[in-house]
Scaffold this motif. Structure first.
Motif, PDB file in Angstrom:
ATOM      1  N   TRP A 263       0.830  -1.204   0.000  1.00 40.18           N
ATOM      2  CA  TRP A 263       0.000   0.000   0.000  1.00 40.18           C
ATOM      3  C   TRP A 263       0.870   1.261   0.000  1.00 40.18           C
ATOM      4  CZ3 TRP A 263      -4.079  -2.591  -0.982  1.00 40.18           C
ATOM      5  CH2 TRP A 263      -4.423  -3.733  -0.270  1.00 40.18           C
ATOM      6  N   PHE A 264       0.239   2.361  -0.414  1.00 35.82           N
ATOM      7  CA  PHE A 264       0.887   3.668  -0.284  1.00 35.82           C
ATOM      8  C   PHE A 264       0.566   4.202   1.109  1.00 35.82           C
ATOM      9  CE2 PHE A 264       1.210   3.035  -4.731  1.00 35.82           C
ATOM     10  CZ  PHE A 264       2.265   3.825  -5.158  1.00 35.82           C
ATOM     11  N   GLN A 265       1.181   3.570   2.066  1.00 37.45           N
ATOM     12  CA  GLN A 265       0.970   3.882   3.482  1.00 37.45           C
ATOM     13  C   GLN A 265       1.837   5.078   3.891  1.00 37.45           C
ATOM     14  OE1 GLN A 265       1.736   0.457   5.890  1.00 37.45           O
ATOM     15  NE2 GLN A 265       1.816   1.587   7.812  1.00 37.45           N
ATOM     16  N   VAL A 266       3.117   5.005   3.579  1.00 39.13           N
ATOM     17  CA  VAL A 266       4.057   6.112   3.750  1.00 39.13           C
ATOM     18  C   VAL A 266       4.854   6.206   2.456  1.00 39.13           C
ATOM     19  CG1 VAL A 266       6.002   7.033   5.059  1.00 39.13           C
ATOM     20  CG2 VAL A 266       4.221   5.721   6.241  1.00 39.13           C
ATOM     21  N   PHE A 267       4.883   7.385   1.844  1.00 40.58           N
ATOM     22  CA  PHE A 267       5.574   7.524   0.565  1.00 40.58           C
ATOM     23  C   PHE A 267       6.239   8.895   0.454  1.00 40.58           C
ATOM     24  CE2 PHE A 267       1.125   8.698  -0.004  1.00 40.58           C
ATOM     25  CZ  PHE A 267       1.192   9.919  -0.659  1.00 40.58           C
ATOM     26  N   LYS A 268       7.109   9.018  -0.536  1.00 37.06           N
ATOM     27  CA  LYS A 268       7.849  10.260  -0.750  1.00 37.06           C
ATOM     28  C   LYS A 268       7.417  10.922  -2.055  1.00 37.06           C
ATOM     29  CE  LYS A 268      12.092   9.291   1.882  1.00 37.06           C
ATOM     30  NZ  LYS A 268      11.547   8.137   2.615  1.00 37.06           N
TER      31      LYS A 268
ATOM     32  N   ASP B 245      -7.658   5.883  -3.731  1.00 34.81           N
ATOM     33  CA  ASP B 245      -7.205   4.514  -3.943  1.00 34.81           C
ATOM     34  C   ASP B 245      -5.737   4.432  -3.524  1.00 34.81           C
ATOM     35  OD1 ASP B 245      -6.622   1.971  -4.728  1.00 34.81           O
ATOM     36  OD2 ASP B 245      -6.852   2.329  -6.885  1.00 34.81           O
ATOM     37  N   PHE B 246      -5.469   3.818  -2.380  1.00 36.98           N
ATOM     38  CA  PHE B 246      -4.111   3.746  -1.846  1.00 36.98           C
ATOM     39  C   PHE B 246      -3.312   2.571  -2.406  1.00 36.98           C
ATOM     40  CE2 PHE B 246      -6.509   6.235   1.203  1.00 36.98           C
ATOM     41  CZ  PHE B 246      -5.652   7.299   1.426  1.00 36.98           C
ATOM     42  N   ARG B 247      -3.861   1.920  -3.396  1.00 36.40           N
ATOM     43  CA  ARG B 247      -3.114   0.864  -4.075  1.00 36.40           C
ATOM     44  C   ARG B 247      -2.231   1.436  -5.186  1.00 36.40           C
ATOM     45  NH1 ARG B 247      -8.138  -0.863  -2.792  1.00 36.40           N
ATOM     46  NH2 ARG B 247      -8.377  -2.900  -1.788  1.00 36.40           N
ATOM     47  N   ASN B 248      -2.618   2.602  -5.683  1.00 38.29           N
ATOM     48  CA  ASN B 248      -1.876   3.178  -6.809  1.00 38.29           C
ATOM     49  C   ASN B 248      -1.993   4.698  -6.764  1.00 38.29           C
ATOM     50  OD1 ASN B 248      -0.459   3.507  -9.180  1.00 38.29           O
ATOM     51  ND2 ASN B 248      -2.237   3.137 -10.480  1.00 38.29           N
ATOM     52  N   ILE B 249      -0.953   5.363  -6.317  1.00 39.81           N
ATOM     53  CA  ILE B 249      -0.907   6.826  -6.289  1.00 39.81           C
ATOM     54  C   ILE B 249       0.310   7.262  -7.093  1.00 39.81           C
ATOM     55  CG2 ILE B 249      -0.760   8.885  -4.845  1.00 39.81           C
ATOM     56  CD1 ILE B 249      -1.971   7.272  -2.559  1.00 39.81           C
ATOM     57  N   THR B 250       0.081   8.062  -8.102  1.00 39.86           N
ATOM     58  CA  THR B 250       1.168   8.521  -8.968  1.00 39.86           C
ATOM     59  C   THR B 250       1.487   9.994  -8.751  1.00 39.86           C
ATOM     60  OG1 THR B 250       0.437   6.929 -10.639  1.00 39.86           O
ATOM     61  CG2 THR B 250       1.987   8.625 -11.345  1.00 39.86           C
ATOM     62  N   GLU B 251       0.465  10.825  -8.763  1.00 37.47           N
ATOM     63  CA  GLU B 251       0.616  12.257  -8.489  1.00 37.47           C
ATOM     64  C   GLU B 251      -0.287  12.659  -7.339  1.00 37.47           C
ATOM     65  OE1 GLU B 251       1.485  11.483 -12.776  1.00 37.47           O
ATOM     66  OE2 GLU B 251      -0.437  11.382 -11.712  1.00 37.47           O
ATOM     67  N   VAL B 252       0.105  13.708  -6.640  1.00 37.21           N
ATOM     68  CA  VAL B 252      -0.702  14.247  -5.544  1.00 37.21           C
ATOM     69  C   VAL B 252      -0.734  15.768  -5.665  1.00 37.21           C
ATOM     70  CG1 VAL B 252      -0.203  12.350  -3.958  1.00 37.21           C
ATOM     71  CG2 VAL B 252       1.274  14.370  -3.971  1.00 37.21           C
ATOM     72  N   MET B 253      -1.633  16.362  -4.903  1.00 38.10           N
ATOM     73  CA  MET B 253      -1.723  17.811  -4.806  1.00 38.10           C
ATOM     74  C   MET B 253      -1.490  18.184  -3.347  1.00 38.10           C
ATOM     75  SD  MET B 253      -2.435  20.201  -7.154  1.00 38.10           S
ATOM     76  CE  MET B 253      -3.713  19.713  -8.289  1.00 38.10           C
ATOM     77  N   VAL B 254      -0.499  19.026  -3.097  1.00 30.86           N
ATOM     78  CA  VAL B 254      -0.182  19.454  -1.732  1.00 30.86           C
ATOM     79  C   VAL B 254      -0.767  20.852  -1.506  1.00 30.86           C
ATOM     80  CG1 VAL B 254       1.643  19.902  -0.059  1.00 30.86           C
ATOM     81  CG2 VAL B 254       1.961  18.131  -1.797  1.00 30.86           C
TER      82      VAL B 254
END
Length: 279
Positions: free
Chosen positions: A128-133, A259-268
């Motif tokens: 999972w994308f539990q903790v990511f950079k 969907d925490f199975r696949n995260i490619t881009e995010v908005m901060v």
């Protein structure tokens, strides 16, 4: 001496030829038997030679046909590979366009907050994308406790920052706690991370007052009273609400919109809740 013998032999051959031609002309019935005998021996041999020759010809033709067929198959396989590659490229571009459009729509949805887009560069867990950079850090204005969005709502919060990267702790992490409320009635609740539960696409929903009317399908958003999360960011939907054994409160589950199975881009969101409170 040798020249005389050669001349004699040549003369004899010429005479025999003339005699043979004359004899066959005037006595054809006799030569016919010789011809028939000759034909009965030579013709079968000639037929056999022709049949053997045809076998070799057919084999050669079959060999050429097989080579042509193999060449055509190789050409078709090459064309199919090229078309498959082009199709995969189009699918990839279409998928990327959909993601960017989704991110753009997400930005418009929360246009009251300043934001910056970032790309996920690694994750700390395999599943999972539990903790990511992400690929932006304090040089880009990223700070600890900034809210992070993905898909259609809340993804997590910035937990640490480097020069050109930052670490995001998602809301499914076991240590995550998000003060929340129902969007339509502002009833308070708490969304608690739980990796085990998320295997069934669920998070814990606790702290619901016994007298509130929280029902399945209610939109759950971040609360105004949260110390770190900005208000009214969609988290997910309430489901399977039940009364606790103490008969004093209710609990249930939340289906997150991200969907925490696949995260490619995010908005901060580049504005902190603490800055909002100061303002």
């Amino acid at each position: 001496m040798k020249n005389q013998h050669s001349k004699i032999i040549i003369i004899i051959v010429i005479l025999l030829s003339i005699a043979s031609i004359t004899f066959s002309h005037y006595v054809p019935s006799l030569t016919m038997g010789v011809r028939n005998t000759f034909s009965s021996v030579i013709v079968p041999i000639q037929k056999g030679i022709n049949n053997v020759g045809m076998v070799f010809v057919k084999r050669a033709m079959n060999s050429n046909d097989l080579k042509d067929a193999n060449n055509r198959i190789a050409l078709l396989e090459s064309q199919i590979a090229s078309l498959s590659e082009a199709n995969n490229l189009l699918k990839s571009k279409s998928y990327e366009a959909d993601r960017l459009r989704e991110l753009y729509d997400l930005g418009n949805q929360y246009d009251i907050y300043p934001k910056t887009a970032a790309r996920v560069i690694s994750k700390d867990t395999d599943e999972w994308f539990q903790v990511f950079k992400i690929d932006k850090g304090y040089k880009d204005g990223i700070k600890v406790d900034m809210n992070v969005l993905s898909n259609r709502g809340l993804c997590g919060i910035v937990s640490s920052v480097g020069y050109n990267y930052a670490t995001v702790r998602s809301i499914i992490d076991d240590e995550s706690r998000v003060a929340a409320m129902t969007q339509h009635s502002f009833e308070a609740c708490m969304v608690e991370g739980d990796i085990t539960l998320y295997k069934n696409n669920r998070l814990k929903l606790t702290g619901i007052d016994m007298n509130t009317a929280v029902v399945d399908g209610d939109k759950i958003v971040t609360s105004n009273i949260s110390s770190k999360f900005l208000p009214n960011i969609l988290i997910g939907y309430a489901t399977e609400i039940y009364v606790n054994d103490n008969q004093l409160s209710k609990s249930g589950y939340l289906i997150p919109v991200t969907d925490f199975r696949n995260i490619t881009e995010v908005m901060v969101i580049t504005r902190l809740k603490s800055d909002t409170m100061k303002d």
